[in-house]
Every structure is written in structure tokens, then in C-alpha cells.
Scaffold this active site. Structure first.
Site, mmCIF file in Angstrom:
data_model
loop_
_atom_site.group_PDB
_atom_site.id
_atom_site.type_symbol
_atom_site.label_atom_id
_atom_site.label_comp_id
_atom_site.label_asym_id
_atom_site.label_seq_id
_atom_site.Cartn_x
_atom_site.Cartn_y
_atom_site.Cartn_z
ATOM 1 C CG HIS A 55 -2.250 -0.812 0.794
ATOM 2 N ND1 HIS A 55 -2.211 -2.326 0.952
ATOM 3 C CD2 HIS A 55 -3.436 -0.478 0.266
ATOM 4 C CE1 HIS A 55 -3.185 -2.680 0.504
ATOM 5 N NE2 HIS A 55 -4.252 -1.639 0.191
ATOM 6 C CE1 TYR A 63 -9.916 1.560 1.685
ATOM 7 C CE2 TYR A 63 -10.120 1.753 -0.799
ATOM 8 C CZ TYR A 63 -10.133 1.163 0.372
ATOM 9 O OH TYR A 63 -10.431 -0.205 0.050
#
EC number: 5.1.3.32
Length: 104
Positions: free
Chosen positions: A22, A41
Site C-alpha cells: 500500500h 480511504y
């Protein structure tokens, strides 16, 4: 703004790899998320249960649902399937959570 929360499950011992992937998220995936109305997010991790908690703010649920049909999303799911629980189509097994409190 629509707010959604989901839980997913990471395989044991895969926290660092999940973070690494990520931290190096693909620009085309970020572009798809933003172009489909995602404004925020966040993902949190519970090390005791390997549960991932995702919080998302979006403009439109229909746009959000369309992300799953993009090449970037499908490739990301395939990339992530070795470190988390997934469905047969490689999408993460996710459970939507109910909002039970909101301080305004």
C-alpha cells in the site's frame, strides 16, 4: 458525502507486506479511486485478529461499485490475493459494517 466501513482479513504474518504494497500503491489505481468519487480511504489493522478495517468516504455508491470493473482494480486484487482472504474473483472477502455512532 457517503461513509462506508468494511472489514477484511489478512493472512497471519502478512502485515508488513500489506503495508509495503500500500505504500507503493499504483498511480493508476489511485486515479481510478479518485475518478470514481473516493475522497478518503483509510485502512487500519488489528494485529490480534489480523482484521483490516477500511473507512471510505465517497460521492456516489454506484460510482464506487464500478471500480470493481476496472483493470486497475482487478490487477490489484490479483496482486493482493496471496496475503489476504479473497473470493474466487480475487476480490477481498469483505463485510460491510454498520454505523452505530457519529459524533457531530
Amino acid at each position: 458525502m457517503i461513509q462506508k466501513a468494511f472489514k477484511m482479513k489478512l493472512f497471519e504474518g502478512k502485515e508488513e507486506e500489506y503495508k509495503k504494497r500500500h505504500n507503493e500503491i499504483w498511480p493508476d489505481l489511485v486515479k481510478e479511486l479518485k475518478s470514481h468519487g473516493t475522497s478518503k480511504y483509510l485502512i487500519f489493522y488489528d494485529k490480534d485478529t489480523n482484521i483490516l478495517f477500511s473507512y471510505i468516504e465517497m460521492e456516489n455508491e454506484e460510482l464506487w461499485d464500478e471500480i470493481a470493473e476496472t483493470d486497475a482494480c482487478k490487477k490489484w486484487w490479483a496482486f493482493m490475493k496471496d496475503i489476504m482472504e479473497t473470493n474466487p474473483d480475487n476480490s477481498p472477502i469483505s463485510v460491510e459494517l454498520s454505523n452505530v455512532f457519529n459524533l457531530k
